[in-house]
Design a protein around this motif. Structure first.
Motif, mmCIF file in Angstrom:
data_model
loop_
_atom_site.group_PDB
_atom_site.id
_atom_site.type_symbol
_atom_site.label_atom_id
_atom_site.label_comp_id
_atom_site.label_asym_id
_atom_site.label_seq_id
_atom_site.Cartn_x
_atom_site.Cartn_y
_atom_site.Cartn_z
ATOM 1 N N THR A 112 16.359 35.388 24.425
ATOM 2 C CA THR A 112 17.396 36.171 23.878
ATOM 3 C C THR A 112 18.200 35.778 22.809
ATOM 4 O OG1 THR A 112 17.693 37.129 26.104
ATOM 5 C CG2 THR A 112 19.317 37.901 24.755
ATOM 6 N N SER A 113 18.567 34.340 22.995
ATOM 7 C CA SER A 113 19.199 33.881 21.818
ATOM 8 C C SER A 113 18.397 33.744 20.487
ATOM 9 C CB SER A 113 19.490 32.283 22.195
ATOM 10 O OG SER A 113 20.365 31.562 21.422
ATOM 11 N N VAL A 114 17.235 33.383 20.589
ATOM 12 C CA VAL A 114 16.391 33.345 19.288
ATOM 13 C C VAL A 114 16.111 34.961 18.943
ATOM 14 C CG1 VAL A 114 13.918 33.196 18.538
ATOM 15 C CG2 VAL A 114 14.965 31.558 20.147
ATOM 16 N N MET A 115 16.100 35.864 19.766
ATOM 17 C CA MET A 115 16.117 37.493 19.329
ATOM 18 C C MET A 115 17.356 37.796 18.533
ATOM 19 S SD MET A 115 13.968 39.508 21.884
ATOM 20 C CE MET A 115 15.133 39.429 23.229
ATOM 21 N N VAL A 116 18.522 37.202 19.312
ATOM 22 C CA VAL A 116 19.785 37.566 18.397
ATOM 23 C C VAL A 116 19.762 36.787 17.204
ATOM 24 C CG1 VAL A 116 22.358 37.394 18.807
ATOM 25 C CG2 VAL A 116 20.960 38.307 20.594
ATOM 26 N N GLY A 117 19.447 35.636 17.177
ATOM 27 C CA GLY A 117 19.540 34.743 15.912
ATOM 28 C C GLY A 117 18.644 35.276 14.891
ATOM 29 N N ILE A 118 17.825 35.754 15.124
ATOM 30 C CA ILE A 118 16.853 36.402 13.947
ATOM 31 C C ILE A 118 17.371 37.500 13.658
ATOM 32 C CG2 ILE A 118 14.524 37.352 13.720
ATOM 33 C CD1 ILE A 118 13.123 35.409 15.517
ATOM 34 N N ALA A 119 17.965 38.423 14.326
ATOM 35 C CA ALA A 119 18.754 39.696 13.797
ATOM 36 C C ALA A 119 19.640 39.315 12.977
ATOM 37 C CB ALA A 119 19.042 40.458 15.256
ATOM 38 N N LEU A 120 20.568 38.251 13.312
ATOM 39 C CA LEU A 120 21.652 37.892 12.459
ATOM 40 C C LEU A 120 21.292 37.338 11.227
ATOM 41 C CD1 LEU A 120 24.286 36.586 15.385
ATOM 42 C CD2 LEU A 120 24.543 38.555 14.018
ATOM 43 N N LEU A 121 20.393 36.668 11.300
ATOM 44 C CA LEU A 121 19.707 36.287 10.012
ATOM 45 C C LEU A 121 19.203 37.370 9.124
ATOM 46 C CD1 LEU A 121 17.522 33.043 11.292
ATOM 47 C CD2 LEU A 121 19.616 32.923 9.780
ATOM 48 N N VAL A 122 18.604 38.210 9.544
ATOM 49 C CA VAL A 122 18.320 39.402 8.929
ATOM 50 C C VAL A 122 19.644 39.967 8.338
ATOM 51 C CG1 VAL A 122 17.107 41.741 8.753
ATOM 52 C CG2 VAL A 122 16.189 39.831 9.728
ATOM 53 N N VAL A 123 20.650 40.299 8.995
ATOM 54 C CA VAL A 123 21.744 40.836 8.585
ATOM 55 C C VAL A 123 22.681 40.016 7.531
ATOM 56 C CG1 VAL A 123 24.068 41.508 9.423
ATOM 57 C CG2 VAL A 123 22.043 42.349 10.766
ATOM 58 N N GLY A 124 22.549 38.878 7.625
ATOM 59 C CA GLY A 124 23.233 37.958 6.727
ATOM 60 C C GLY A 124 22.472 37.826 5.424
ATOM 61 N N ALA A 125 21.335 37.701 5.629
ATOM 62 C CA ALA A 125 20.399 37.782 4.231
ATOM 63 C C ALA A 125 20.535 39.050 3.647
ATOM 64 C CB ALA A 125 18.950 37.476 4.703
ATOM 65 N N ASP A 126 20.648 40.109 4.321
ATOM 66 C CA ASP A 126 20.955 41.388 3.622
ATOM 67 C C ASP A 126 22.397 41.404 2.772
ATOM 68 O OD1 ASP A 126 20.807 44.299 2.646
ATOM 69 O OD2 ASP A 126 21.839 44.917 4.409
ATOM 70 N N GLY A 127 23.381 40.461 3.111
ATOM 71 C CA GLY A 127 24.483 40.487 2.309
ATOM 72 C C GLY A 127 25.423 41.676 2.664
ATOM 73 N N GLY A 128 25.020 42.821 3.379
ATOM 74 C CA GLY A 128 25.890 43.810 3.570
ATOM 75 C C GLY A 128 25.943 44.725 2.467
ATOM 76 N N ALA A 129 24.830 45.012 1.757
ATOM 77 C CA ALA A 129 24.549 45.554 0.569
ATOM 78 C C ALA A 129 24.254 47.182 0.983
ATOM 79 C CB ALA A 129 23.722 45.038 -0.434
ATOM 80 N N GLU A 130 24.677 48.027 0.735
ATOM 81 C CA GLU A 130 24.038 49.475 1.075
ATOM 82 C C GLU A 130 23.196 49.774 -0.292
ATOM 83 O OE1 GLU A 130 27.160 52.216 2.104
ATOM 84 O OE2 GLU A 130 28.233 51.142 3.349
ATOM 85 N N THR A 131 22.260 50.508 0.367
ATOM 86 C CA THR A 131 21.430 51.030 -0.646
ATOM 87 C C THR A 131 21.471 52.590 -0.942
ATOM 88 O OG1 THR A 131 19.476 51.352 1.023
ATOM 89 C CG2 THR A 131 19.420 49.129 -0.273
#
Length: 54
Positions: free
Chosen positions: A35-54
Motif C-alpha cells: 500500500t505504501s508503494v502504491m501511495v508513493g507512486i501516486a504522490l510522485l505522479v501528482v508531484g511531477a505534474d506540479g499542480g498545473a491544470e490543462t
C-alpha cells in the motif's frame, strides 16, 4: 522538489524496504508495504505534474 514529490519518494522507498524485509521475516502489517508503494507512486505522479491544470 515539492512536498508531494518528496512524500511520494519517502513512501515508495519505505514501502520497498518494508517489502524486502517482509520477504525474509514475517511481521505484523507487512502487507501495508505494498500500500505504501502504491501511495508513493501516486504522490510522485501528482508531484511531477506540479499542480498545473490543462
Amino acid at each position: 522538489m515539492n512536498t508531494a514529490m518528496a512524500a511520494g519518494l519517502g513512501f515508495t522507498l519505505a514501502g520497498l524496504v518494508g517489502y524486502l524485509v517482509g520477504l525474509t521475516t514475517a511481521y505484523p502489517g507487512r502487507a501495508f508495504s505494498v500500500t505504501s508503494v502504491m501511495v508513493g507512486i501516486a504522490l510522485l505522479v501528482v508531484g511531477a505534474d506540479g499542480g498545473a491544470e490543462t
